[in-house]
Design a protein around this motif. Structure first.
Motif: not given
Length: 172
Positions: A95-106, A110-115
């Protein structure tokens, strides 16, 4: 208020409901939006605002299916995660990765950060890459299954809404 004013308002309510149902379907795929919850709320409001038998039947049946899909998604995902012994700590990393990913990669971040977060959590827990990859893949498949079930139920609920909408306006 004249009869045409009422029909015009009903058409506007129906158009807004249709747009919200499209957004809710997208919300099952992109978890930023509350997919099933938005479907249930939209159908309830549409049925109440139109108030005909056809609108209430379509809204009630659609809400039941959306609720069933929402519940099934959570149950199936949870069951699969327990089967593969994936703890809450790894999901928290995801979940933390998904939140960070949502801000880093448009868009897809979110999907990449989650994985990536899930893999990081499992790597820390298992201390081996192959086990972390296997359990991360199992968790991603479980989440994907939940998304597909919920998406299918929202689409079915929306299809029932279309039938109810047609019946409402034909019977007026």
């Amino acid at each position: 208020m004249c009869e045409t004013g009422r029909v015009d308002a009903q058409i506007i309510y129906t158009i807004i409901a249709g747009l919200l149902l499209v957004v809710s379907a997208l919300g099952t795929i992109f978890p930023v939006l509350p997919g099933s919850l938005l479907t249930i709320g939209t159908l309830l409001a549409w049925g109440w605002l139109l108030g005909s038998g056809a609108s209430w039947w379509a809204a009630g049946l659609g809400m039941a299916i959306a609720l069933l899909g929402w519940s099934a998604s959570a149950i199936l995902t949870g069951k699969k995660l327990k089967e593969h012994q994936i703890p809450r700590g790894s999901i928290l990393f995801a979940v933390v990765g998904a939140i960070a990913g949502a801000f880093i990669i448009p868009v897809v971040g979110m999907f990449i950060g989650f994985a990536v977060g899930l893999f990081a959590g499992e790597s820390v827990r298992r201390r081996e890459v192959s086990g972390a990859l296997g359990s991360s893949w199992a968790a991603l498949k479980a989440m994907g299954l939940g998304i597909v079930v919920e998406f299918g139920c929202v689409l079915l609920a929306s299809s029932i809404w279309v039938i109810g909408m047609i019946m409402h306006f034909v019977m007026r």
